[in-house]
Write an enzyme that holds these catalytic residues in place. Structure first.
Site, short mmCIF file in Angstrom:
data_model
loop_
_atom_site.label_atom_id
_atom_site.label_comp_id
_atom_site.label_asym_id
_atom_site.label_seq_id
_atom_site.Cartn_x
_atom_site.Cartn_y
_atom_site.Cartn_z
CG MET A 23 64.83 54.63 46.77
SD MET A 23 64.21 56.01 46.08
CE MET A 23 65.49 56.91 45.26
CB SER A 25 61.05 51.63 52.92
OG SER A 25 61.17 52.91 53.14
CE LYS A 27 62.00 57.59 52.34
NZ LYS A 27 62.08 56.49 51.41
CD GLU A 94 61.44 62.39 48.61
OE1 GLU A 94 62.79 61.95 48.82
OE2 GLU A 94 60.59 61.50 47.98
CD GLN A 96 65.99 61.94 50.78
OE1 GLN A 96 65.17 61.94 51.73
NE2 GLN A 96 65.49 61.94 49.50
CB CYS A 150 65.39 41.93 49.29
SG CYS A 150 66.92 41.68 48.24
CB CYS A 185 70.65 41.07 47.58
SG CYS A 185 70.12 39.39 47.82
#
Ligand code: ZN
Length: 198
Positions: A23, A25, A27, A94, A96, A150, A185
């Protein structure tokens, strides 16, 4: 930066590109960037997305910086074959959320001479490979992993950590339900959740 292959070959051949990551990133932004460039090159372009993704708008692929591109929502991957016939470049966002059927659909489109650009989450919120994306990465000519930052330490993030308690694989309304984390993390955050369970 992804550099397009020249399309001015006499022989028409297609191929598959995968853009994946966590999420936040970028894309969808990368998908839209590639498809806008194809549009400038006067190619016929269309974007498809699963009907499940109705976060902001019914018919637009909306990225987080609000650059919108219209898209066709489909119920399953094989509907893409039906709608994509007249297009040279097919974007799928999307990805996935589609089943494994998407792999053969993308192969069929590429075999038919189309450039197929697929964007999707590579891992779910537990860090497991997500839906058809791993197989698509295997059959694609080009794979690009994009990264978020992060929010706990500032390193590159490749995990989408869920911040709300919910065991469903899909939780919509992503901005407050997930945070991008690096491997260190993410493992720490998962351990804290597991410890609380005991
Ligand atoms: Zn970190």
């Amino acid at each position: 930066m992804f550099l397009e292959k020249d399309r001015n070959n006499s022989e028409r051949t297609g191929w598959i590109e995968v853009v994946c990551g966590s999420m936040f990133s970028g894309k969808t932004e990368e998908l839209i960037r590639r498809l806008n460039r194809a549009r400038i090159a006067k190619q016929k372009v269309e974007i498809f997305k699963p009907e499940i993704d109705t976060r902001y708008d019914e018919t637009d692929v909306v990225s987080h910086d609000d650059k919108t591109v219209s898209s066709i929502p489909v119920q399953n991957a094989s509907q893409i074959l039906f709608y994509a016939e007249d297009f040279e470049v097919v974007g799928i966002d999307e990805a996935q959320f589609f089943g494994d059927e998407l792999v053969s659909v993308c192969n069929e489109l590429a075999n038919d001479g189309k450039r197929v650009v697929v964007a999707g989450l590579d891992m779910d919120y537990l860090g497991n490979p997500f839906g058809p994306i791993p197989k698509l990465m295997a059959v694609a000519e080009y794979v690009t992993k994009v990264h978020a930052i992060c929010i706990r330490c500032g390193n590159l993030a490749n995990y989408s950590h869920r911040t709300v308690k919910d065991d469903k694989l899909v939780v919509l309304g992503e901005t407050d339900a997930y945070e991008p984390l690096c491997r260190y993390c993410f493992n720490k955050a998962r351990r804290e959740i597991e410890d609380k369970k005991d």
